[in-house]
Write an enzyme that holds these catalytic residues in place. Sequence first.
Site, PDB file in Angstrom:
ATOM      1  N   CYS A 207       0.762  -1.311   0.170  1.00 12.61           N
ATOM      2  CA  CYS A 207       0.101   0.035   0.032  1.00 12.61           C
ATOM      3  C   CYS A 207       0.817   1.375  -0.050  1.00 12.61           C
ATOM      4  O   CYS A 207       0.400   2.432  -0.360  1.00 12.61           O
ATOM      5  CB  CYS A 207      -1.043  -0.014   1.237  1.00 12.61           C
TER       6      CYS A 207
ATOM      7  N   HIS B 123      -3.513   7.118   2.509  1.00 10.89           N
ATOM      8  CA  HIS B 123      -3.892   5.988   2.171  1.00 10.89           C
ATOM      9  C   HIS B 123      -5.162   5.739   2.635  1.00 10.89           C
ATOM     10  O   HIS B 123      -5.516   5.920   3.945  1.00 10.89           O
ATOM     11  CB  HIS B 123      -2.873   4.973   2.495  1.00 10.89           C
TER      12      HIS B 123
ATOM     13  N   ASN C 243     -10.344   0.096  -0.348  1.00 15.19           N
ATOM     14  CA  ASN C 243      -8.745   0.429  -0.263  1.00 15.19           C
ATOM     15  C   ASN C 243      -8.268  -0.353  -1.424  1.00 15.19           C
ATOM     16  O   ASN C 243      -8.285  -1.563  -1.698  1.00 15.19           O
ATOM     17  CB  ASN C 243      -8.110  -0.597   0.911  1.00 15.19           C
TER      18      ASN C 243
HETATM   19  O1  UT7 Z   1      -3.845  -1.382   3.570  1.00 14.13           O
HETATM   20  C1  UT7 Z   1      -2.987  -1.631   4.315  1.00 14.13           C
HETATM   21  C2  UT7 Z   1      -2.938  -2.069   5.506  1.00 14.13           C
HETATM   22  N1  UT7 Z   1      -4.222  -2.641   6.010  1.00 14.13           N
HETATM   23  C3  UT7 Z   1      -4.633  -1.915   6.996  1.00 14.13           C
HETATM   24  O2  UT7 Z   1      -4.462  -0.726   7.275  1.00 14.13           O
HETATM   25  C4  UT7 Z   1      -6.006  -2.492   7.584  1.00 14.13           C
HETATM   26  C5  UT7 Z   1      -5.828  -2.332   9.202  1.00 14.13           C
HETATM   27  N2  UT7 Z   1      -6.735  -3.284   9.839  1.00 14.13           N
HETATM   28  C6  UT7 Z   1      -8.141  -2.960  10.001  1.00 14.13           C
HETATM   29  O3  UT7 Z   1      -8.567  -2.006   9.281  1.00 14.13           O
HETATM   30  C7  UT7 Z   1      -9.197  -3.666  10.818  1.00 14.13           C
HETATM   31  O4  UT7 Z   1      -8.384  -4.348  11.551  1.00 14.13           O
HETATM   32  C8  UT7 Z   1     -10.204  -4.578  10.116  1.00 14.13           C
HETATM   33  C9  UT7 Z   1     -11.212  -3.425   9.244  1.00 14.13           C
HETATM   34  C10 UT7 Z   1      -9.483  -5.221   9.033  1.00 14.13           C
HETATM   35  C11 UT7 Z   1     -10.935  -5.266  11.179  1.00 14.13           C
HETATM   36  O5  UT7 Z   1     -11.305  -4.530  11.961  1.00 14.13           O
HETATM   37  P1  UT7 Z   1     -11.427  -4.676  13.500  1.00 14.13           P
HETATM   38  O6  UT7 Z   1     -12.011  -3.633  14.166  1.00 14.13           O
HETATM   39  O7  UT7 Z   1      -9.792  -4.702  13.935  1.00 14.13           O
HETATM   40  O8  UT7 Z   1     -11.930  -6.105  13.768  1.00 14.13           O
HETATM   41  P2  UT7 Z   1     -11.667  -7.439  14.415  1.00 14.13           P
HETATM   42  O9  UT7 Z   1     -10.649  -8.101  13.462  1.00 14.13           O
HETATM   43  O10 UT7 Z   1     -10.704  -7.055  15.703  1.00 14.13           O
HETATM   44  O11 UT7 Z   1     -12.879  -8.080  14.734  1.00 14.13           O
HETATM   45  C12 UT7 Z   1     -13.811  -7.597  15.758  1.00 14.13           C
HETATM   46  C13 UT7 Z   1     -14.800  -8.613  15.988  1.00 14.13           C
HETATM   47  C14 UT7 Z   1     -14.469 -10.122  15.751  1.00 14.13           C
HETATM   48  O12 UT7 Z   1     -15.605 -10.514  16.646  1.00 14.13           O
HETATM   49  P3  UT7 Z   1     -15.473 -11.265  18.099  1.00 14.13           P
HETATM   50  O13 UT7 Z   1     -14.116 -11.903  18.117  1.00 14.13           O
HETATM   51  O14 UT7 Z   1     -15.138  -9.843  18.800  1.00 14.13           O
HETATM   52  O15 UT7 Z   1     -16.942 -11.766  18.481  1.00 14.13           O
HETATM   53  C15 UT7 Z   1     -14.797 -10.405  14.577  1.00 14.13           C
HETATM   54  O16 UT7 Z   1     -15.070 -11.781  14.252  1.00 14.13           O
HETATM   55  O17 UT7 Z   1     -15.777  -8.436  14.359  1.00 14.13           O
HETATM   56  C16 UT7 Z   1     -15.592  -9.441  13.745  1.00 14.13           C
HETATM   57  N3  UT7 Z   1     -15.665  -9.184  12.478  1.00 14.13           N
HETATM   58  C17 UT7 Z   1     -16.567  -9.022  11.793  1.00 14.13           C
HETATM   59  N4  UT7 Z   1     -18.025  -8.983  11.894  1.00 14.13           N
HETATM   60  C18 UT7 Z   1     -18.998  -8.509  10.979  1.00 14.13           C
HETATM   61  C19 UT7 Z   1     -14.567  -9.064  11.715  1.00 14.13           C
HETATM   62  N5  UT7 Z   1     -14.659  -8.768  10.155  1.00 14.13           N
HETATM   63  C20 UT7 Z   1     -16.271  -8.611  10.337  1.00 14.13           C
HETATM   64  C21 UT7 Z   1     -17.342  -8.176   9.439  1.00 14.13           C
HETATM   65  N6  UT7 Z   1     -18.412  -8.390   9.714  1.00 14.13           N
HETATM   66  N7  UT7 Z   1     -16.836  -8.181   8.131  1.00 14.13           N
END
Ligand code: UT7
Length: 332
Positions: free
Chosen positions: A116, A256, A286
């Site tokens: 990225c 970004h 993204n």
């Molecule tokens: O572009 C280059 C670099 N990339 C980035 O900068 C991306 C950086 N990371 C992010 O933007 C975020 O980490 C994500 C958007 C990818 C994920 O968001 P998050 O707030 O970090 O979610 P998480 O992975 O910690 O998941 C939180 C909860 C989990 O459920 P529990 O374990 O708390 O019950 C996941 O299973 O949200 C759940 N979850 C979802 N729920 C509904 C994860 N993805 C989804 C989804 N829909 N799509």
Amino acid sequence: MSKIHAAITAVGGYVPEYILTNEELTRMMDTNDEWIQTRTGIKERRILKGLDKGSSEMAVEAVKLLLEKRGISPLDIELVICATTTPDMIFPATANIICDKVGMTNAWGFDINAACSGFIFSLTTAAQFIETGRHKKVLLVGVDKMSSIMNYEDRAVSIIFGDGAGAVLLEPDTEGYGVVDSILRTDGSGRVFLHQKAGGSARPATMETVMNKEHYVYQEGKHVFKFAVKNMADVAAEIMERNNLTADNVNWLVPHQANKRIIDATAERMNLPMEKVMINIQKFGNTTNGTLPLCLWEWENQLKKGDNVILAAFGGGFTWGSTYIRWAYDTK
Ligand code: UT7
């Protein structure tokens, strides 16, 4: 003689027609519009459909638009650098393919893969060829067809990515406009949190790698988020400080577009009001190497000669960085 800067003198962009909405994603996996919008700021993204269509399809459209706007021939281009993580094929470089499809037969070219951060890494690279006087017209393309490496059963990753391309032309300027400064960083130990496991020389494609879905993006979102929030904000603040810029005299942040929450944190760290921040993540998601030039393309009419513009990115690798540009033209 006054110093030669590499100035952006034209911008082009392209996104495919097909719109993949949050609503459509809910029919493909266990997710919902509210979660996606709250956690990422994304409502929809564009997807390139069609057999045998790679990143170059989109890049070509962005480049043709740019050349037409600048009123120059493909034959005027001396060098093409393509920033991409999803090249049409492992080799030859997608830059070559773009040159061929557009008819830039006087140019040489190569690809840069810095995930990225590829666009700002390539911008600094491209700028050197102008600053040294080696070339007068360097074309830089940022493009990705992220849908080609997306597992649409993985709700934690696939919801943030989309397809798109942007291009900028760099030309010499001796009045102080153009790329002024950049800070670029890598930390290879971060590779474990965001990568594509197979398909490279360490783990070539086999039946097993395909069955295990190792050709898709693997991301440990929480870890990447933590590093992105800190490093993108830190590096943007660092480049401001080093160039005696304050929130008052920075006109634009071009961040970004990975997650709206990362963008907000960067703007906050720079003390910038959100009206100075280019954000199109809600409609494009993204697009990896496409995010920064697609912002410049969309905001081109609002950019004024002399504007202080800060670009900032964070991506797989880890890679991150920030570039300070004094904008070189008004759009008529
Ligand atoms: O572009 C280059 C670099 N990339 C980035 O900068 C991306 C950086 N990371 C992010 O933007 C975020 O980490 C994500 C958007 C990818 C994920 O968001 P998050 O707030 O970090 O979610 P998480 O992975 O910690 O998941 C939180 C909860 C989990 O459920 P529990 O374990 O708390 O019950 C996941 O299973 O949200 C759940 N979850 C979802 N729920 C509904 C994860 N993805 C989804 C989804 N829909 N799509």
